[in-house]
Write a protein that holds these residues in place. Structure first.
Motif, PDB file in Angstrom:
ATOM      1  N   GLY A 447      84.128 -31.897 -78.044  1.00 17.56           N
ATOM      2  CA  GLY A 447      84.405 -31.212 -76.787  1.00 17.56           C
ATOM      3  C   GLY A 447      83.167 -30.520 -76.263  1.00 17.56           C
ATOM      4  N   SER A 448      83.180 -30.196 -74.978  1.00 26.05           N
ATOM      5  CA  SER A 448      82.017 -29.562 -74.356  1.00 26.05           C
ATOM      6  C   SER A 448      82.043 -28.065 -74.623  1.00 26.05           C
ATOM      7  CB  SER A 448      82.036 -29.826 -72.854  1.00 26.05           C
ATOM      8  OG  SER A 448      81.213 -28.871 -72.218  1.00 26.05           O
ATOM      9  N   ILE A 449      80.968 -27.593 -75.240  1.00 24.18           N
ATOM     10  CA  ILE A 449      80.866 -26.155 -75.547  1.00 24.18           C
ATOM     11  C   ILE A 449      80.756 -25.368 -74.236  1.00 24.18           C
ATOM     12  CG2 ILE A 449      79.416 -24.426 -76.702  1.00 24.18           C
ATOM     13  CD1 ILE A 449      80.908 -26.243 -78.654  1.00 24.18           C
ATOM     14  N   PHE A 450      80.005 -25.946 -73.284  1.00 21.18           N
ATOM     15  CA  PHE A 450      79.806 -25.266 -71.988  1.00 21.18           C
ATOM     16  C   PHE A 450      81.157 -24.997 -71.331  1.00 21.18           C
ATOM     17  CE2 PHE A 450      79.136 -25.270 -67.399  1.00 21.18           C
ATOM     18  CZ  PHE A 450      78.159 -24.287 -67.288  1.00 21.18           C
ATOM     19  N   GLU A 451      82.012 -26.002 -71.356  1.00 21.17           N
ATOM     20  CA  GLU A 451      83.340 -25.843 -70.725  1.00 21.17           C
ATOM     21  C   GLU A 451      84.146 -24.769 -71.426  1.00 21.17           C
ATOM     22  OE1 GLU A 451      85.384 -29.587 -70.439  1.00 21.17           O
ATOM     23  OE2 GLU A 451      83.742 -30.432 -69.212  1.00 21.17           O
ATOM     24  N   ALA A 481      80.400 -30.503 -79.478  1.00 19.09           N
ATOM     25  CA  ALA A 481      80.620 -30.348 -80.936  1.00 19.09           C
ATOM     26  C   ALA A 481      82.053 -30.750 -81.241  1.00 19.09           C
ATOM     27  CB  ALA A 481      80.381 -28.903 -81.354  1.00 19.09           C
ATOM     28  N   PRO A 482      82.352 -31.109 -82.492  1.00 14.59           N
ATOM     29  CA  PRO A 482      83.739 -31.401 -82.853  1.00 14.59           C
ATOM     30  C   PRO A 482      84.529 -30.087 -82.909  1.00 14.59           C
ATOM     31  CG  PRO A 482      82.312 -31.705 -84.754  1.00 14.59           C
ATOM     32  CD  PRO A 482      81.451 -31.258 -83.637  1.00 14.59           C
ATOM     33  N   ILE A 483      85.407 -29.892 -81.948  1.00  9.05           N
ATOM     34  CA  ILE A 483      86.089 -28.594 -81.828  1.00  9.05           C
ATOM     35  C   ILE A 483      87.550 -28.790 -81.433  1.00  9.05           C
ATOM     36  CG2 ILE A 483      84.099 -27.160 -81.228  1.00  9.05           C
ATOM     37  CD1 ILE A 483      84.914 -27.614 -78.258  1.00  9.05           C
ATOM     38  N   ASN A 484      88.280 -27.689 -81.581  1.00  8.35           N
ATOM     39  CA  ASN A 484      89.588 -27.611 -80.942  1.00  8.35           C
ATOM     40  C   ASN A 484      89.380 -26.661 -79.779  1.00  8.35           C
ATOM     41  OD1 ASN A 484      92.205 -26.224 -80.377  1.00  8.35           O
ATOM     42  ND2 ASN A 484      92.928 -27.825 -81.784  1.00  8.35           N
ATOM     43  N   ALA A 485      89.266 -27.174 -78.588  1.00 13.81           N
ATOM     44  CA  ALA A 485      88.814 -26.400 -77.421  1.00 13.81           C
ATOM     45  C   ALA A 485      89.665 -25.149 -77.165  1.00 13.81           C
ATOM     46  CB  ALA A 485      88.757 -27.303 -76.202  1.00 13.81           C
ATOM     47  N   PRO A 486      91.027 -25.247 -77.129  1.00 11.10           N
ATOM     48  CA  PRO A 486      91.811 -24.037 -76.832  1.00 11.10           C
ATOM     49  C   PRO A 486      91.591 -22.916 -77.869  1.00 11.10           C
ATOM     50  CG  PRO A 486      93.209 -25.994 -76.726  1.00 11.10           C
ATOM     51  CD  PRO A 486      91.893 -26.432 -77.271  1.00 11.10           C
ATOM     52  N   LEU A 487      91.518 -23.352 -79.163  1.00 10.72           N
ATOM     53  CA  LEU A 487      91.335 -22.341 -80.211  1.00 10.72           C
ATOM     54  C   LEU A 487      89.958 -21.693 -80.125  1.00 10.72           C
ATOM     55  CD1 LEU A 487      93.001 -23.768 -83.450  1.00 10.72           C
ATOM     56  CD2 LEU A 487      93.751 -21.893 -82.007  1.00 10.72           C
TER      57      LEU A 487
END
Ligand code: ADP
Length: 596
Positions: A447-451, A481-487
């Protein structure tokens, strides 16, 4: 007694036997020869004497006329010369009637001479004795001179026998030389034989010493002799079997060692005198002892821990397995759960005690954390509930009739209910994150860190605007980065929210994200009050607050940083903080990421 080599036990005996045999043979041979010569000479003399007696019969002995006497004397002298024998004719009275060499008058008493006595009695008499006239040993043989079956005189023949002794000496010397030669040859032969016997025994001994030293690869040479060859074969078989057994034992011991060494549980075994027999790596590490130095020593000398000593004593005294807890205080507090059982040999006799223990410090700490957490939750919930209950009671007591107060009280009640609500929401989301992370149920995708950061800032923008705070974002728009965006957004929101809460109005919050060392780092820096050093290690704990009153006043639940930390942990990342009181704080999130 010093031990002798087999060679030196065999060889002297051989030599001794040989020496005795040689001496015996030489002695016997010399005696037999001597006897032979004597017998031969005696026989010779007897023959001569008999011949002389026959010739002398013609004279009228003993009644001789002077003429007869002279004739007999000359006959005897001639015969004596011819046979190199001294011949004597002796009257029964002992008087010499004729003599081959000396004048008869020199011969006086012949009566007691053994040969004369025997001949006078009608037999042949023998004797050998020192003769003064010959100056050496002389042999005399006497025969009776008979007329009409009556002994009338004695004829004696004598020869010196010194030559026999001379001849015998010569022979003895020859025998001696021969014996010496034979002795030397047989000494060499018996040395060789002794060596032949002792060499295989020496080989056996060398081989046995090699076996004793643990070298089973070599084999003993099998000698020709049945006994020693058989022994060598048996020893070779024994070496193979021993080698096999030792290898098996070594393998089993290695396996046991490996098992013991790989065990997470600590294992110690002591004998009945409480001497340490076995200590594995984990136990040595936990009890902080060096296994090699500790083995064989009494446990009290090695470990100074009363719990452990007491447990061992209890185990040794009890027939049943024993359980207990050991608290180690050397390097911080450590809790061990221990089980002790008696060690018994194959016949069931107790030979010591076995103790197995494992570290339950983490469990204990978790229990402590859980208890503290329950106490904290209860306390956090009780505060708003007490407040709500108080205002409700005040309203019931009549305040409800005063609209002004009633509205104020209801407003307070609403705030407390909101507070309760947010505590419960935070608790729920914390436990959900923990559970899902535990079961790896949190979906992680690139996911996009910037977002994420922009969305977080957006969420806090109203609150920031209220205190005229400025939020700066510095982040590469392509950073992923590999992320869970909402968390992750919630984690960052918590940090921004804190930065707003604990900073003065009109200051700036800087958010910076970058990639380095296979990690994405997100820093949230404020210019707020900061946190003093002693609080830093604990601020990530649930309900931990530096200033509880201010936190509550700001609507904090004390769970924000704990939530952030658990979200980051669910991303396999880590959190950290740097802060200087009065200057500001930087909260940092680091998440593993490959270059995208
Ligand atoms: P709270 O709801 O109380 O803010 P948190 O878990 O978010 O709970 O934070 C725990 C404590 O850490 C806070 O009570 C506060 O004392 C301290 N803290 C957190 N963030 C900051 C910050 N940016 N500046 C100063 N102190 C902070």
């Amino acid at each position: 007694m010093p031990r002798k080599r087999v060679l030196w036990q065999l060889y002297p005996s051989y030599l001794l036997i040989m020496l005795i045999s040689l001496i015996a043979v030489a002695w016997y041979a010399s005696r037999s020869l001597r006897q032979f010569y004597f017998d031969q000479t005696a026989h010779d003399l007897e023959v001569r004497a008999t011949l002389v007696a026959n010739r002398a019969e013609q004279f009228p002995i003993p009644a001789l006329t002077p003429t007869d006497s002279l004739a007999l004397q000359s006959l005897i002298a001639a015969l004596g010369r011819a046979t190199s024998t001294r011949l004597t004719i002796i009257a029964l009275s002992g008087r010499v009637i004729a003599e081959s060499s000396e004048p008869a008058s020199e011969w006086q008493t012949q009566l007691s001479n053994p040969e004369f006595v025997a001949a006078r009695a009608g037999r042949t008499g023998y004797d050998a004795r020192f003769g003064r006239s010959f100056d050496q040993e002389v042999m005399h043989v006497a025969v009776p001179l008979q007329r009409n079956s009556t002994v009338v005189a004695v004829v004696r023949a004598s020869v010196p026998i010194g030559f026999i002794e001379d001849a015998l000496w010569e022979i003895r010397i020859k025998i001696g030389v021969g014996a010496l030669l034979i002795g030397l040859i047989s000494a060499a032969v018996s040395l060789w034989v002794s060596r032949r016997i002792s060499r295989p025994i020496q080989d056996l001994r060398d081989g046995a010493e090699r076996f004793a030293a643990g070298d089973f690869s070599s084999r003993l040479p099998v000698a020709d002799s049945e006994e020693i060859g058989g022994l060598a074969e048996s020893m070779n078989v024994m070496a193979i079997q021993l080698d096999d057994r030792i290898k098996t034992i070594t393998r089993q011991r290695n396996e046991q060692d490996v098992i013991l060494a790989s065990m997470i549980e600590g294992v110690i075994a002591v004998d009945r005198d409480e001497r340490l027999i076995i200590i594995n790596r984990a136990a040595a590490h936990l009890l902080d002892v060096k296994p090699d130095e500790a083995r064989g020593r009494i446990i009290q000398e090695v470990v100074r821990n009363t719990d452990l000593i007491r447990l061992i004593t209890r185990t040794l005294a009890s027939r049943e397995p024993v359980e207990g807890e050991i608290v180690l205080t050397e390097s911080g507090e450590q809790f061990l759960e221990a089980h002790g059982t008696l060690l018994r040999d194959s016949s069931g006799v107790s030979i010591g005690a076995l103790l197995v223990f494992h570290d339950i410090t983490r469990l204990r700490k978790l229990e402590h954390v859980r208890r503290e957490f329950v106490a904290n939750v209860s306390h956090e919930l009780k505060t708003p509930i007490t407040s709500i209950k108080g205002f409700v009671e005040t309203l019931q007591d009549g305040a409800v009739d005063q609209p002004e107060d009633a509205r104020r009280f209801l407003g307070i009640i609403t705030r407390q209910v909101d507070r309760l609500n947010s505590i419960i929401e935070d608790l729920l989301s914390l436990s959900r994150i923990e559970q899902e992370a535990g079961r790896s149920e949190i979906p992680i995708e690139s996911g996009s860190i910037f977002e994420v950061l922009s969305a977080a800032i957006q969420s806090c923008s109203r609150k920031a605007a209220e205190t005229k705070m400025q939020i700066d974002l510095r982040c590469d728009q392509d950073l992923r980065a590999p992320i869970n965006a909402p968390l992750l957004e919630q984690a960052v929101v918590n940090l921004i929210d804190n930065a707003i809460k604990y900073s003065e109005a009109s200051t700036t919050i800087e958010i910076r994200a970058f990639y380095a060392n296979s990690e994405v780092t997100i820093d949230v820096r404020d210019q707020g009050r900061g946190i003093s050093r002693e609080h830093l290690p604990r601020i990530w704990e649930r309900f931990y607050r530096v200033d509880a009153a201010r936190s509550r006043a700001m609507g904090g639940t004390g769970l924000g940083l704990a939530i952030t930390k658990h979200i980051v942990l669910a991303h396999n990342g880590r959190v950290s903080v740097e802060s200087e009181p009065g200057v500001g704080s930087t909260f940092r999130i680091q998440i593993p990421a490959n270059r995208l």
